[in-house]
Enzyme design. Sequence first.
Site, PDB file in Angstrom:
ATOM      1  N   THR A 155       0.823  -1.211   0.000  1.00 58.71           N
ATOM      2  CA  THR A 155       0.000   0.000   0.000  1.00 58.71           C
ATOM      3  C   THR A 155       0.858   1.263   0.000  1.00 58.71           C
ATOM      4  O   THR A 155       1.949   1.290   0.585  1.00 58.71           O
ATOM      5  CB  THR A 155      -0.919   0.018   1.245  1.00 58.71           C
ATOM      6  N   SER A 201      -2.353   3.636  10.223  1.00 57.80           N
ATOM      7  CA  SER A 201      -3.346   2.761  10.860  1.00 57.80           C
ATOM      8  C   SER A 201      -2.665   1.422  11.154  1.00 57.80           C
ATOM      9  O   SER A 201      -1.579   1.151  10.624  1.00 57.80           O
ATOM     10  CB  SER A 201      -4.544   2.521   9.925  1.00 57.80           C
ATOM     11  N   TYR A 245      -3.650  -1.389  10.091  1.00 60.48           N
ATOM     12  CA  TYR A 245      -3.576  -2.090   8.794  1.00 60.48           C
ATOM     13  C   TYR A 245      -2.323  -1.660   8.023  1.00 60.48           C
ATOM     14  O   TYR A 245      -1.554  -2.497   7.546  1.00 60.48           O
ATOM     15  CB  TYR A 245      -4.835  -1.796   7.958  1.00 60.48           C
ATOM     16  N   HIS A 246      -2.126  -0.344   7.907  1.00 57.67           N
ATOM     17  CA  HIS A 246      -0.951   0.129   7.161  1.00 57.67           C
ATOM     18  C   HIS A 246       0.337  -0.308   7.868  1.00 57.67           C
ATOM     19  O   HIS A 246       1.332  -0.636   7.227  1.00 57.67           O
ATOM     20  CB  HIS A 246      -0.990   1.654   7.013  1.00 57.67           C
ATOM     21  N   LYS A 256       1.446  -3.689   6.889  1.00 58.40           N
ATOM     22  CA  LYS A 256       2.103  -3.738   5.566  1.00 58.40           C
ATOM     23  C   LYS A 256       3.550  -3.243   5.639  1.00 58.40           C
ATOM     24  O   LYS A 256       4.380  -3.636   4.828  1.00 58.40           O
ATOM     25  CB  LYS A 256       1.317  -2.884   4.564  1.00 58.40           C
TER      26      LYS A 256
HETATM   27  N1  USQ Z   1     -12.542   9.541   3.477  1.00 57.18           N
HETATM   28  C1  USQ Z   1     -13.517  10.521   3.455  1.00 57.18           C
HETATM   29  N2  USQ Z   1     -14.812  10.125   3.416  1.00 57.18           N
HETATM   30  C2  USQ Z   1     -15.198   8.824   3.365  1.00 57.18           C
HETATM   31  C3  USQ Z   1     -14.196   7.831   3.378  1.00 57.18           C
HETATM   32  C4  USQ Z   1     -12.863   8.225   3.435  1.00 57.18           C
HETATM   33  O1  USQ Z   1     -13.232  11.709   3.478  1.00 57.18           O
HETATM   34  O2  USQ Z   1     -16.404   8.564   3.330  1.00 57.18           O
HETATM   35  C5  USQ Z   1     -11.113   9.947   3.513  1.00 57.18           C
HETATM   36  C6  USQ Z   1     -10.305   9.306   4.649  1.00 57.18           C
HETATM   37  O3  USQ Z   1     -10.405  10.038   5.851  1.00 57.18           O
HETATM   38  C7  USQ Z   1      -8.909   9.286   4.040  1.00 57.18           C
HETATM   39  C8  USQ Z   1      -9.161   9.100   2.543  1.00 57.18           C
HETATM   40  O4  USQ Z   1     -10.520   9.463   2.325  1.00 57.18           O
HETATM   41  O5  USQ Z   1      -8.300  10.513   4.212  1.00 57.18           O
HETATM   42  C9  USQ Z   1      -8.944   7.694   2.039  1.00 57.18           C
HETATM   43  O6  USQ Z   1      -9.744   6.769   2.756  1.00 57.18           O
HETATM   44  P1  USQ Z   1     -10.098   5.327   2.140  1.00 57.18           P
HETATM   45  O7  USQ Z   1     -11.021   4.632   3.083  1.00 57.18           O
HETATM   46  O8  USQ Z   1     -10.550   5.463   0.739  1.00 57.18           O
HETATM   47  O9  USQ Z   1      -8.654   4.616   2.050  1.00 57.18           O
HETATM   48  P2  USQ Z   1      -7.726   3.919   3.154  1.00 57.18           P
HETATM   49  O10 USQ Z   1      -8.405   3.767   4.446  1.00 57.18           O
HETATM   50  O11 USQ Z   1      -6.421   4.646   3.146  1.00 57.18           O
HETATM   51  O12 USQ Z   1      -7.475   2.445   2.601  1.00 57.18           O
HETATM   52  C10 USQ Z   1      -7.690   2.075   1.255  1.00 57.18           C
HETATM   53  C11 USQ Z   1      -7.792   0.545   1.199  1.00 57.18           C
HETATM   54  C12 USQ Z   1      -6.456  -0.067   1.580  1.00 57.18           C
HETATM   55  C13 USQ Z   1      -5.364   0.490   0.696  1.00 57.18           C
HETATM   56  C14 USQ Z   1      -5.324   2.003   0.806  1.00 57.18           C
HETATM   57  C15 USQ Z   1      -4.358   2.607  -0.179  1.00 57.18           C
HETATM   58  O13 USQ Z   1      -8.821   0.060   2.034  1.00 57.18           O
HETATM   59  O14 USQ Z   1      -6.534  -1.473   1.443  1.00 57.18           O
HETATM   60  O15 USQ Z   1      -4.106  -0.029   1.079  1.00 57.18           O
HETATM   61  O16 USQ Z   1      -6.637   2.511   0.445  1.00 57.18           O
HETATM   62  S1  USQ Z   1      -3.582   4.050   0.480  1.00 57.18           S
HETATM   63  O17 USQ Z   1      -4.578   4.884   1.108  1.00 57.18           O
HETATM   64  O18 USQ Z   1      -2.964   4.723  -0.633  1.00 57.18           O
HETATM   65  O19 USQ Z   1      -2.631   3.582   1.456  1.00 57.18           O
END
Ligand code: USQ
Length: 424
Positions: free
Chosen positions: A145, A187, A189-190, A193
């Site tokens: 990730t 997090s 989760y992160h 990884k």
């Molecule tokens: N967010 C909002 N509103 C929502 C949902 C999320 O504003 O309704 C914001 C969160 O606070 C965050 C961002 O959007 O700042 C991304 O959240 P997300 O739930 O889309 O992504 P994340 O929790 O980081 O995890 C997802 C996948 C994970 C992958 C990661 C890639 O679930 O498996 O590893 O994206 S990354 O984020 O680039 O690490």
Amino acid sequence: MKIIVLGGDGFCGWPTALHLSRSGHDITIVDNFSHRQIDILLELSSLTPIQPLSTRIKVWEQLTGNKIGFSFLDLANDYDKLVQLLVEQKPDAIVHFAEQRSAPYSMKTPSTKRYTVNNNVNATHNLLCALVEADIDAHVVHLGTMGVYGYGWLGNAPIPEGYIKVKVETPEGEIDREILHPANPGSIYHMSKTIDQLIFAFYAKNDQIRVTDLHQGIVWGTQTPETELDERLINRFDYDGDYGTVLNRFLMQAAMSHPLTVHGSGGQTRAFIHIRDTVRCIELALLNPPQKGEKPTIFNQVTEVYKVIDLATLIAKKTGAEIMHYPNPRLEADANDLKVKNDQFKALGLKPTTLSQGLLSEVEEIARKYVDRVDKSKIPARSLWRSLRTNQGSGMPAVGRRKNAAGVKRVKHNNRKIMLKGKP
Ligand code: USQ
């Protein structure tokens, strides 16, 4: 190639298994249906009507004549079964998706934190240990990730692909080194990884295991050319507050005229990739393995970078949806810059699917079609990074502390009227 897809029933695993099968590879899926079980526990279900894996595999064979094997196996716990499978199958490559992949779920309770660490770290370690024990020289392609890098440490400098060049002061003068980019997970989760990265580095050095680690951004979209062939092959689409990722959640919310749930200011900048590009990247990685004895190859598997508020605004403009800013349940910077290098996949020929190309058809074909399956109560994000008590003065966005007695307030944001709601 003979390829085992670990976690091949999941959101990225299923379309990858089909894509590789269509490309002529011999595919065996390994899965323990952990996401389907978490769905039952949290009383969730995919927006799309996903079929049991046995049906999916049967339909695929009927349509294409291609067989996909299946082994029910818990990678984190069934070590002996895993060794036996490797000895029997002698795979050329293994794609490893078999991890708990939700950051909010990983932060939900002590139990989900411990499950995420036990599951993810043991799964990865068991795989590499079993490859050594079974004496199998398979190339491991792991779905990592972008979140291992964290957000903001390098300011506006582009995030390199896995490794960073540093200068180290020594008594003999300055020396140049290349090290793994410092880990800065946001997090549990992160964090799991980031531990995976060290496990890969060790086994690549000690046992010459060939590893490619893909630092993937947030996946959006649902379908690939293969999953579109028949409704019974449809991919999963998570829209709930734990497993739904931001862009897919916004698309679904727009389809049902629910306000778009922006956390905090929406200044969080993240990297994105369409699921169609995910499966292509996996194949490109499989076709370009590192040599034995080399350190793990790391690719940044991303195609575009957006601020959350810009995504919301884009979707709002196209669909007329309202934007609502919620107190951020996470502990993350309210705003950050992000530049990411992804030169390696571009050099291998990846032609990215951009948001402007895919966005509306995704709303039309998936979100609107299955909107009746939405359980509205599952939309809010309820997993808190810190307990409410410790959030006082913690740097959580002020919006959460500015609610009025009714808990709802209209404020101006970038000259637009927006709603503020008291509870996430
Ligand atoms: N967010 C909002 N509103 C929502 C949902 C999320 O504003 O309704 C914001 C969160 O606070 C965050 C961002 O959007 O700042 C991304 O959240 P997300 O739930 O889309 O992504 P994340 O929790 O980081 O995890 C997802 C996948 C994970 C992958 C990661 C890639 O679930 O498996 O590893 O994206 S990354 O984020 O680039 O690490």
